[in-house]
Write a protein that holds these residues in place. Structure first.
Motif, PDB file in Angstrom:
ATOM      1  N   GLN A   9       0.673  -1.150  -0.017  1.00 16.54           N
ATOM      2  CA  GLN A   9       0.012   0.097  -0.415  1.00 16.54           C
ATOM      3  C   GLN A   9       0.876   1.368   0.122  1.00 16.54           C
ATOM      4  OE1 GLN A   9      -3.266  -0.326   3.409  1.00 16.54           O
ATOM      5  NE2 GLN A   9      -3.866  -2.546   2.428  1.00 16.54           N
ATOM      6  N   MET A  10       2.465   1.124   0.498  1.00 15.61           N
ATOM      7  CA  MET A  10       2.971   2.261   0.144  1.00 15.61           C
ATOM      8  C   MET A  10       2.780   2.237  -1.508  1.00 15.61           C
ATOM      9  SD  MET A  10       6.431   0.412   2.684  1.00 15.61           S
ATOM     10  CE  MET A  10       7.323   1.854   2.076  1.00 15.61           C
ATOM     11  N   PRO A  11       3.584   4.026  -1.282  1.00 17.82           N
ATOM     12  CA  PRO A  11       3.464   5.402  -2.442  1.00 17.82           C
ATOM     13  C   PRO A  11       4.791   4.310  -3.058  1.00 17.82           C
ATOM     14  CG  PRO A  11       2.406   6.599  -0.852  1.00 17.82           C
ATOM     15  CD  PRO A  11       3.184   5.224  -0.077  1.00 17.82           C
ATOM     16  N   LEU A  12       5.079   4.433  -4.374  1.00 16.93           N
ATOM     17  CA  LEU A  12       6.231   4.334  -4.760  1.00 16.93           C
ATOM     18  C   LEU A  12       7.584   4.971  -4.785  1.00 16.93           C
ATOM     19  CD1 LEU A  12       7.729   2.338  -6.899  1.00 16.93           C
ATOM     20  CD2 LEU A  12       7.893   3.638  -8.796  1.00 16.93           C
ATOM     21  N   GLY A  13       7.341   6.292  -4.474  1.00 14.70           N
ATOM     22  CA  GLY A  13       8.506   6.900  -4.119  1.00 14.70           C
ATOM     23  C   GLY A  13       9.051   6.348  -2.564  1.00 14.70           C
ATOM     24  N   GLU A  14       7.860   6.066  -1.626  1.00 11.27           N
ATOM     25  CA  GLU A  14       7.834   5.537  -0.414  1.00 11.27           C
ATOM     26  C   GLU A  14       9.151   4.204  -0.529  1.00 11.27           C
ATOM     27  OE1 GLU A  14       5.614   5.167   3.861  1.00 11.27           O
ATOM     28  OE2 GLU A  14       4.635   6.627   2.350  1.00 11.27           O
ATOM     29  N   LYS A  15       8.056   3.491  -1.350  1.00 11.99           N
ATOM     30  CA  LYS A  15       8.928   2.274  -1.298  1.00 11.99           C
ATOM     31  C   LYS A  15      10.801   2.554  -1.599  1.00 11.99           C
ATOM     32  CE  LYS A  15       4.540  -0.421  -2.859  1.00 11.99           C
ATOM     33  NZ  LYS A  15       4.156  -1.100  -3.776  1.00 11.99           N
ATOM     34  N   VAL A  16      10.519   3.422  -2.597  1.00 10.23           N
ATOM     35  CA  VAL A  16      12.146   3.343  -3.351  1.00 10.23           C
ATOM     36  C   VAL A  16      13.234   3.883  -1.975  1.00 10.23           C
ATOM     37  CG1 VAL A  16      13.187   5.056  -5.225  1.00 10.23           C
ATOM     38  CG2 VAL A  16      11.661   3.597  -5.556  1.00 10.23           C
ATOM     39  N   MET A  17      12.416   5.074  -1.156  1.00 12.45           N
ATOM     40  CA  MET A  17      13.047   5.109  -0.056  1.00 12.45           C
ATOM     41  C   MET A  17      13.397   4.321   1.090  1.00 12.45           C
ATOM     42  SD  MET A  17      11.741   9.251   0.299  1.00 12.45           S
ATOM     43  CE  MET A  17      10.044   8.919   0.938  1.00 12.45           C
ATOM     44  N   THR A  18      11.914   3.307   1.045  1.00 10.94           N
ATOM     45  CA  THR A  18      12.780   2.613   2.585  1.00 10.94           C
ATOM     46  C   THR A  18      13.613   1.619   1.975  1.00 10.94           C
ATOM     47  OG1 THR A  18      10.345   2.563   2.799  1.00 10.94           O
ATOM     48  CG2 THR A  18      11.336   0.615   3.517  1.00 10.94           C
ATOM     49  N   ILE A  19      13.416   1.533   0.620  1.00  8.77           N
ATOM     50  CA  ILE A  19      14.873   0.783   0.157  1.00  8.77           C
ATOM     51  C   ILE A  19      16.061   0.864   0.193  1.00  8.77           C
ATOM     52  CG2 ILE A  19      15.907  -0.455  -2.158  1.00  8.77           C
ATOM     53  CD1 ILE A  19      12.881  -1.434  -3.579  1.00  8.77           C
ATOM     54  N   TRP A  23      19.251  -0.728   1.839  1.00  6.43           N
ATOM     55  CA  TRP A  23      20.514  -0.244   1.530  1.00  6.43           C
ATOM     56  C   TRP A  23      21.044  -0.355   2.407  1.00  6.43           C
ATOM     57  CZ3 TRP A  23      21.743  -4.745  -1.664  1.00  6.43           C
ATOM     58  CH2 TRP A  23      23.137  -3.990  -1.624  1.00  6.43           C
ATOM     59  N   ARG A  24      21.192   0.933   2.764  1.00 11.45           N
ATOM     60  CA  ARG A  24      22.586   1.446   3.346  1.00 11.45           C
ATOM     61  C   ARG A  24      22.980   1.132   4.486  1.00 11.45           C
ATOM     62  NH1 ARG A  24      19.678   6.623   1.348  1.00 11.45           N
ATOM     63  NH2 ARG A  24      18.707   6.557   3.326  1.00 11.45           N
ATOM     64  N   SER A  25      21.229   0.516   5.290  1.00  4.37           N
ATOM     65  CA  SER A  25      21.696  -0.071   7.073  1.00  4.37           C
ATOM     66  C   SER A  25      22.353  -1.337   6.579  1.00  4.37           C
ATOM     67  CB  SER A  25      20.210  -0.097   6.879  1.00  4.37           C
ATOM     68  OG  SER A  25      20.472  -1.144   7.731  1.00  4.37           O
ATOM     69  N   LEU A  26      22.372  -2.369   5.400  1.00  5.64           N
ATOM     70  CA  LEU A  26      23.059  -3.314   5.061  1.00  5.64           C
ATOM     71  C   LEU A  26      24.352  -3.136   4.781  1.00  5.64           C
ATOM     72  CD1 LEU A  26      20.613  -5.487   3.114  1.00  5.64           C
ATOM     73  CD2 LEU A  26      21.270  -5.864   5.838  1.00  5.64           C
ATOM     74  N   SER A  27      25.222  -1.871   3.926  1.00  3.63           N
ATOM     75  CA  SER A  27      26.513  -1.506   3.841  1.00  3.63           C
ATOM     76  C   SER A  27      26.924  -0.685   4.638  1.00  3.63           C
ATOM     77  CB  SER A  27      25.920  -0.685   1.852  1.00  3.63           C
ATOM     78  OG  SER A  27      25.818   0.603   2.693  1.00  3.63           O
ATOM     79  N   ASP A  28      26.206  -0.227   5.792  1.00  8.74           N
ATOM     80  CA  ASP A  28      26.919  -0.517   6.979  1.00  8.74           C
ATOM     81  C   ASP A  28      27.541  -1.486   7.754  1.00  8.74           C
ATOM     82  OD1 ASP A  28      26.996   1.921   6.095  1.00  8.74           O
ATOM     83  OD2 ASP A  28      25.007   2.846   7.656  1.00  8.74           O
TER      84      ASP A  28
END
Length: 72
Positions: A9-19, A23-28
């Motif tokens: 149900q999330m808007p596409l922009g919010e999905k991209v920001m979440t991804i 990714w930043r969290s994983l790469s850290d």
């Protein structure tokens, strides 16, 4: 934890920001992610093929068409 339905149900922009945030969290913490041996072997094999000029590359448009054709 967020549910699949909530994500859907999330808007596409919010999905991209979440991804991106995930990714930043994983790469850290990439040092904490163990790469399986089979994956290392696949990458080593690909690198060897590139080094020996055995690797064959195709344009992205052609690769995309092959991927889409395989799905059908």
């Amino acid at each position: 934890m967020i549910s699949h339905e909530e994500i859907s149900q999330m808007p596409l922009g919010e999905k991209v920001m979440t991804i991106e945030a995930l990714w930043r969290s994983l790469s850290d913490r990439e040092q904490d992610v163990e790469v399986p041996q089979w994956h290392k072997e696949v990458l080593d094999d690909r690198e060897a093929k590139i080094s020996s000029s055995e690797a064959k590359f195709i344009p992205w448009n052609e690769a995309k068409q092959q991927i889409e054709s395989a799905r059908k």
